[in-house]
Design a protein around this motif. Structure first.
Motif, mmCIF file in Angstrom:
data_model
loop_
_atom_site.group_PDB
_atom_site.id
_atom_site.type_symbol
_atom_site.label_atom_id
_atom_site.label_comp_id
_atom_site.label_asym_id
_atom_site.label_seq_id
_atom_site.Cartn_x
_atom_site.Cartn_y
_atom_site.Cartn_z
ATOM 1 N N GLY A 173 0.790 -1.231 0.000
ATOM 2 C CA GLY A 173 0.000 0.000 0.000
ATOM 3 C C GLY A 173 0.818 1.275 0.000
ATOM 4 O O GLY A 173 0.403 2.285 0.565
ATOM 5 N N ILE A 174 1.957 1.249 -0.673
ATOM 6 C CA ILE A 174 2.819 2.429 -0.636
ATOM 7 C C ILE A 174 2.216 3.628 -1.358
ATOM 8 O O ILE A 174 2.453 4.777 -0.970
ATOM 9 N N PHE A 234 7.927 7.832 -6.017
ATOM 10 C CA PHE A 234 6.970 7.679 -7.115
ATOM 11 C C PHE A 234 7.693 7.516 -8.451
ATOM 12 O O PHE A 234 7.278 6.734 -9.311
ATOM 13 N N LEU A 235 8.780 8.260 -8.645
ATOM 14 C CA LEU A 235 9.523 8.183 -9.902
ATOM 15 C C LEU A 235 10.102 6.785 -10.112
ATOM 16 O O LEU A 235 10.054 6.241 -11.224
ATOM 17 N N ASN A 263 0.801 1.428 -13.947
ATOM 18 C CA ASN A 263 -0.648 1.549 -14.088
ATOM 19 C C ASN A 263 -1.313 1.986 -12.791
ATOM 20 O O ASN A 263 -2.242 2.796 -12.799
ATOM 21 N N GLU A 264 -0.832 1.455 -11.671
ATOM 22 C CA GLU A 264 -1.436 1.828 -10.391
ATOM 23 C C GLU A 264 -1.044 3.243 -9.985
ATOM 24 O O GLU A 264 -1.826 3.965 -9.374
ATOM 25 N N VAL A 265 0.157 3.636 -10.325
ATOM 26 C CA VAL A 265 0.620 4.989 -9.991
ATOM 27 C C VAL A 265 -0.045 6.024 -10.887
ATOM 28 O O VAL A 265 -0.465 7.095 -10.423
ATOM 29 N N SER A 279 -6.203 11.383 -11.045
ATOM 30 C CA SER A 279 -6.188 12.181 -9.804
ATOM 31 C C SER A 279 -4.755 12.481 -9.366
ATOM 32 O O SER A 279 -4.455 13.576 -8.871
ATOM 33 N N PHE A 280 -3.839 11.515 -9.577
ATOM 34 C CA PHE A 280 -2.442 11.735 -9.214
ATOM 35 C C PHE A 280 -1.814 12.766 -10.157
ATOM 36 O O PHE A 280 -1.026 13.621 -9.729
#
Length: 644
Positions: A530-531, A554-555, A565-567, A571-572
């Protein structure tokens, strides 16, 4: 050179950059012997300066050569000890005035404001000319026969004097380019958008790019302002404006990093005191009271370097060299020199108290018995031993080596799982300290410590959890340990600490996670733990001031296809655009990097970012951002053209 309409010549007698006009001394204020000794002392003092600001470096070394060449004349007068005639006395007194002006000028070029020296270089160059003219005036017609000077020295001085008459001002291409750059920046001040390329070129030439350089420049300008005492306000205003521009392009938040740097009290009392540069801490720029040597071999004030290390920095502030260990060794030799200098100059300063060498040796002798106490059946004895071992392991490499030589590592590891929070805390921290040394990282892992450290990370005290995260980060500098920590279940509790820990705990966890997910399997483990949610929570909490850390993680995640895909959600992307709009220069740089990574692999995300108002900010950052931010912004502009 710079037009005098912009930078008027200082009025005589105002500010540190004004040089008093020489006048012939009236009467004899010193004895013949005292005058000659004063000349020698002044030259010696002037020659003590060996490093100078880049804009005046050539002139300074030239002036030092002239002083060196004239020195034999003064030395022969001292040896001959003649009774000076009025003419000889007057000329030597005038030469003394020239030497004193030279010393002040060399001091100014040694530690004065780099901006002032470059901005008003023509006025500074005129001061060099004044020194040469006064030396020439004093030497021209010197009554050599009356003062016992040999023919050899007489010929040398006459030759020097002839050359002094021919000294001309220097105006080479580099100086002209520097002057033109300054003019363009100042003329563009009305719209507040000075050409960034020019500013960066100026910052490089003036060596005003690092935090240490800008802090020193701030101090030098503060001192200049005090000395000017309200005079030359227009020039001072230009200097301050340029300093702020250099801070801005360096990405430095003045309030948070440089702060309001004030002049030390001992300088306020003794403004003319020439403090040897080696006595000043490169961070605080104040006289060191407790100098310590770090792994790079550089010396700093203990309090200043400890704050640097406590903030999570692991490089030498001056050289940016990575530190092999975090030990601080007292520099007793330098401390004694500082004490002697302070006593000689009647300067009262409270010296820090370092532990005497005898006491250090005594504590080293305690290590074998402390290691034995770790295995004691008495819980209180174990607690005390663990606490002392923790302290000793932090102090220096010698202590760490002695702990291992006496079998301390297995004993420490065995106590990490002991059902006592304080013992856990101290032993985990001792392992963190021992892991500073590269070879110990492997030994600690081989000794089976990693799963025990992870257990403390899950269930230990607050401090135990924080130091466990720091220990895992230190151990993860070895690639084999990165993999082992992931396989043994260290990622999930680190993500938990990142989400729910104290501020220090979050920072320790972020640092460890960043290093660990350089290992690809650990990226997936972090995603499963869950990071993404934990990082988004950090981005939403401005008080934490951890935007750069979160975006850096994140990078790394976005660089892997299976995590992207999850990152990469809309919204992000909106959060990234908001940071690009409102963040610090470094925040913007990090956000642009993440957005570029996502946009290159998903055009729809780029289209969404453009619809959220990205384009206007990209154009601005491409001109005014950090060097890396400019590159990323230009790449995103090119990408946006393909997407539109």
């Amino acid at each position: 050179m710079l037009p005098w309409s912009l930078f008027p010549r200082p009025a005589p007698g105002t500010g540190s950059d004004a040089e008093p006009e020489p006048s012939e001394p009236s009467g004899r204020q010193l004895s013949d012997e005292a005058l000659v000794e004063q000349l020698l002392t002044t030259v010696a003092s002037a020659r003590s300066f060996q490093e100078f600001r880049r804009s005046q470096r050539k002139e300074c070394f030239g002036l030092l050569r002239w002083l060196q060449l004239v020195l034999p004349l003064i030395q022969e007068i001292r040896e001959a000890a003649p009774s000076l005639t009025d003419d000889a006395y007057r000329r030597l007194a005038l030469l003394g005035r020239a030497f004193q002006a030279a010393r002040r000028l060399l001091r100014c070029c040694h530690d004065g404001s780099k901006i002032f020296l470059a901005l008003e270089s023509e006025a500074v160059l005129a001061r060099f000319q004044a020194v040469y003219e006064n030396m020439n005036l004093a030497l021209d017609g010197m009554p050599y026969s009356e003062i016992g000077i040999s023919d050899e020295v007489k010929e040398q001085i006459e030759l020097i004097n002839a050359q002094l008459k021919r000294c001309k001002k220097r105006s080479d291409t580099q100086d002209m380019e520097l002057s033109m750059d300054f003019m363009m920046i100042i003329q563009n001040k009305e719209d507040g958008k000075a050409d960034r390329a020019i500013l960066e070129r100026l910052a490089k030439k003036l060596e005003l790019q690092s935090l240490a350089d800008l802090r020193a420049e701030t101090m030098a300008i503060k001192k200049l302002i005090n000395e000017r005492n309200g005079q030359q306000q227009e020039s001072t205003k230009h200097i301050i404006e340029l300093l702020n521009k250099f801070k801005e392009i360096a990405g430095i938040d003045e309030k948070n990093i440089l702060g309001d740097v004030s002049i030390p009290k001992y300088l306020e009392k003794c403004p003319s005191l020439m403090i040897p540069n080696d006595f000043l801490c490169p961070i605080s720029l104040e006289i060191m009271t407790d100098p310590v040597i770090i792994a790079s071999g550089r010396t700093y004030e203990r309090r200043s370097i400890q704050k640097w290390l406590d903030a999570g920095q692991r490089t030498c502030p001056k050289t940016q060299q990575p530190l092999a260990h975090l030990s601080l060794a007292p520099n007793f030799a330098l401390k004694n020199l500082i004490l002697q200098w302070c006593e000689k100059n009647k300067l009262e300063i409270q010296m820090g108290e370092s532990e005497p060498a005898a006491e250090q040796e005594e504590r080293k002798e305690d290590i074998p018995s402390l290691v034995k106490d770790l295995s004691s059946v008495n819980l209180d004895v174990q607690r005390k031993a663990a606490k002392k071992i923790r302290t000793l392991s932090k102090e220096n490499p010698e202590n760490r080596a002695l702990i291992l030589e006496n079998g301390g590592l297995p004993a420490i590891i065995s106590l990490v799982s002991y059902p006592d929070k304080k013992i856990q805390e101290n032993t985990v921290t001792a392992l963190l300290n021992l892991s500073i040394d590269e070879t110990n990282k492997v030994l600690i892992a081989k000794g089976g410590a990693i799963p025990l450290i992870i257990e403390v990370l899950k269930n230990g005290s607050v401090e135990g959890q924080e130091n466990s995260a720091a220990a895992l980060f230190s151990l993860s500098m070895i690639d084999e340990n990165k993999a082992a920590i992931g396989i043994l279940g260290g990622i999930a509790p680190l993500v938990g600490l990142l989400r729910d820990g104290t501020i220090r705990g979050k920072k320790d966890a972020a640092t460890a996670i960043f290093n660990l997910i350089l290992n690809h399997p650990n990226k997936f483990r972090a995603m499963e733990a869950g990071i993404v949610a934990a990082l988004l929570k950090i981005l939403g909490d401005k008080k934490l001031d951890m935007v750069d850390e979160a975006l850096s993680i994140f990078l790394l995640l976005a660089s892997h296809p299976n995590c992207r895909n999850e990152v990469g959600t809309t919204s992000f992307v909106e959060i990234l655009v908001q940071i690009i709009k409102e963040g610090t220069p470094k925040n913007k740089e990090c956000a642009l990097s993440v957005l570029l990574e996502l946009g290159l692999n998903n055009n729809s995300l780029m289209v969404h970012a453009l619809g959220f108002g990205l384009h206007e900010h990209l154009s601005d950052i491409a001109k005014t951002g950090t060097s890396r931010a400019q590159r990323k912004a230009n790449s995103l502009i090119q990408l946006s053209c393909k997407c539109s």
